[in-house]
Design a protein around this motif. Sequence first.
Motif, PDB file in Angstrom:
ATOM      1  N   TRP A   1       0.827  -1.220   0.000  1.00 47.49           N
ATOM      2  CA  TRP A   1       0.000   0.000   0.000  1.00 47.49           C
ATOM      3  C   TRP A   1       0.854   1.258   0.000  1.00 47.49           C
ATOM      4  CZ3 TRP A   1      -4.844   0.713  -1.269  1.00 47.49           C
ATOM      5  CH2 TRP A   1      -5.698  -0.391  -1.286  1.00 47.49           C
TER       6      TRP A   1
ATOM      7  N   TYR B   1       1.333   1.804  -3.578  1.00 45.60           N
ATOM      8  CA  TYR B   1       0.121   2.384  -4.166  1.00 45.60           C
ATOM      9  C   TYR B   1       0.051   3.884  -3.901  1.00 45.60           C
ATOM     10  CZ  TYR B   1      -1.845  -2.283  -5.027  1.00 45.60           C
ATOM     11  OH  TYR B   1      -2.069  -3.531  -5.504  1.00 45.60           O
TER      12      TYR B   1
ATOM     13  N   TRP C   1      -2.655   6.648  -9.656  1.00 42.84           N
ATOM     14  CA  TRP C   1      -3.802   6.297  -8.801  1.00 42.84           C
ATOM     15  C   TRP C   1      -4.214   7.536  -8.014  1.00 42.84           C
ATOM     16  CZ3 TRP C   1      -4.018   4.428  -3.295  1.00 42.84           C
ATOM     17  CH2 TRP C   1      -5.290   3.994  -2.978  1.00 42.84           C
TER      18      TRP C   1
ATOM     19  N   GLU D   1     -12.223   1.215  -6.527  1.00 41.91           N
ATOM     20  CA  GLU D   1     -12.198  -0.245  -6.434  1.00 41.91           C
ATOM     21  C   GLU D   1     -11.163  -0.727  -5.410  1.00 41.91           C
ATOM     22  OE1 GLU D   1     -11.600  -1.891 -10.255  1.00 41.91           O
ATOM     23  OE2 GLU D   1     -13.484  -1.143 -11.112  1.00 41.91           O
ATOM     24  N   LYS D   2      -9.965  -0.120  -5.438  1.00 40.05           N
ATOM     25  CA  LYS D   2      -8.920  -0.551  -4.499  1.00 40.05           C
ATOM     26  C   LYS D   2      -9.349  -0.301  -3.056  1.00 40.05           C
ATOM     27  CE  LYS D   2      -4.862  -0.024  -7.464  1.00 40.05           C
ATOM     28  NZ  LYS D   2      -3.582   0.687  -7.656  1.00 40.05           N
TER      29      LYS D   2
END
Length: 643
Positions: A542, A545, A551, A572-573
Amino acid sequence: MGSSMDHSSEEDSDISESEMTEYGEKSYEKLKSGNHNVKISEDAFTCPYCPKKRKQDYLYKDILQHASGVGNSTSNKRSAKEKANHLALAKYLEKDLGDGGSPSKPVNGGDPMIGCSHDEKFVWPWTGIVVNIPTRRAEDGRSVGESGSKLRDELIRRGFNPTRVHPLWNFRGHSGCAVVEFHKDWPGLHNAMSFEKAYEADHHGKKDWYAGNKEKTGLYAWVARSDDYTLNNIIGEHLRKIGDLKTISDMMEEEARKQDLLVSNLTNVIEVKNKHLEEMKKRCTETSNSVEKLIEEKDRLLQAYNEEIKKIQLSARDHFQRIFSDHEKLKLQLESQKKELELRGVELEKREARNENDRKTLAEEIEKNVSRNSSLQLAAKEQQKADENVRKLAEDQKKQKEDLHNRIIQLEKQLDAKQALELEIERLRGTLNVMKHMGDDDDIEVLQKMDTVIKDLREKEGELDDLESLNQTLIIRERKSNDELQDARKELINAIKELSTRGHIGVKRMGELDSEPFLAAMKRKYNEEEAEERASELCSLWEEYLKDPDWHPFKVVKAEGKHKEVINEDDEKLEGMKRELGEEVYKAVTNSLVEINEYNPSGRYIISELWNYKEGRKASLQQGVAFLLRQWQLLIQRKGPIA
C-alpha cells in the motif's frame, strides 16, 4: 523431608530488618552445602522456599527473576525471613549456578570465538545451515516438513537466539535443508559460533555430515562459510542471494571506519549546532535589547505626552479660572454701580421740583447714566464672548484629535488608490477615443479638450507606473521574506528532528502509513509470526500504491461555495481493501492519502512538517522557535553553559 521440616520451623518466628543480612548469609551457606535442592534437571530449577506454588520447574532466568523480585519486594505481605531467603537464593544462582544455568552461555561451556580465524571468510549476515530435516511425502507427491518457526523456537530455547529460520524449497517441495539467520552484530556471531560448536560437540557438525562412514540420523548444522557460499545447489544459491563473504578482520575494520566516521560526523554536527545556538542566542539578545529600547522609548514618549496634556489642562483650567474670577469682579462692580445710579436717580427726582436748573442738570445726569448702562451691557456681552471662546478652544482640541483619527483612516484608504487610478486611466482613454470620433481637425475646441485629456491621461499613466514600480518592489520584498521564512522553517524542522525530548511541538511525517492497523488485521487471521510477515508485505504494497501518481482516488465536491477534493469511496482498491482488511486499515490509508494530497500532491512522497501535537495542526514558525529556545534553555540548565 528434613529440609522441608526445617524450613517450616524457621517460618514460625520472624526476624527484624536489621538481622536480614546475617540470616541471608546463613541461608546462602545452607544452599551451598546442598541442604536445599534447587537444580532439578539440566534446564529446570525449583524454589525451595515456595513449596506451595504450582509451578516448580523454572528456567534459569525465570527462577533468578523470581528470587530477585521477592527479595527486593517492598510489600508488607512478605516477611523479613522470606525476603532474606530469596536474596540468598538469587546470590546462589548468580555465583554458584550462573555458568551452568544461564541460557546465554554456550552449551559446550567454552568461549565459541576461541580458535576462530579472523581471516576466514564467513557468509554475512551471519548464517547457519541445518540439513537432514525430516520430511514426508504429501498427497500431491511433494515433500513437506516442519515450519521454520518451530525450529527457531527450539534454537531460542537452547540459547542461540536466531532471528529467523528459513526452510529451503524447490520444485519437489521441502528440500530437507534450512538456513538460520542471526543478528548482524558481534553477539550474533557469538550465537552463531555457539550454535556450530554445540552441534560439533554432539558429532553432528559439518565434518560429520560430509563423512561417509555411517548412516546420518538427526539434524546436522554449522555456520556458513565460503565453501558453502560457492556450492552449486539450493543452499549455495540461497546464500548468494541473501548475503556475501566477509572476514572478521574486514568487519572489525569496517566497524572501526564507521565508528570514526560517525564520531567525526557527530563532532561536526555538534560544532554546527553550537554555532547555530550561539547565533540564535545572539539574535535573541539583539531582539531583546531592541524590544527593550522600543519599550523604553514608548514609555518616554507616553510620559512626555501625559505631561504635556497635563500642562495644557492645567493652563486651560487656570485661564478659565482667571476669566471666571474677573467676570465675578466685573459683575459685582456693575451691581454696585447700578445701585448707586438708582440712588442718585431718586435724589435727582426729589430735586426736580426745586427749580428748572436742577431739572436740566438732572436730565443731563440721566442721559449720562443711560450711556454708562449701555457701556456696562457691552462689557457683559464681551464677557460672554470670552466664555464662548474658552468653550470653542476645548472643542477645537477635541476636533484636532478627531482629525488625527480621520487622517489615519484616510491613509489606510489610500491603499486602494491603485485600482481607482487604473479606472480613471481607462475612463480617460475612453473619453479620448470618443473625442477622436466627435469632430474634425478644424474644431479647435475639440482639439483643446483632446489635448487636455491626453495630458491628464499621461499624468495618470505616470502615477500608475510609479504605483506599479512600488507594488513590484513590495512583491519582491515579500517573496524574499517568504523564501527566508521557508528556509528558516526547514532549518527549524531539521533542528527539532535531532532533539530526543518529546513535547507538544515536533516533526510529523505527512503521508506516512501506520502499520499497526495492518498487524492487528493480520493477527485476526494468522498466528503471530505469519501475521507480522503478511502485515509487513501488505503495508509495503500500500505504500507503493500511495506513491503511484496514476492512482488518484479523489473526487471534486462543492461545499460552502468552494470546490475541494475528497476521498472517492467508490474506488475499487479502497472498496476491496475496506472489505478485506476492515475499517481501521481503511482509515489509515485514507488519512495518508489526504495528507499526501494536501502537502505533496505532485511528488507523492513523504515530507516532514512542523506540527503542533497539542492543537492537532501545523505549527507556526514562532511556536517552533519558542519551543526550540525552551529546549535550549533546559539543556543549558542541565549541562551548564556551552564552551
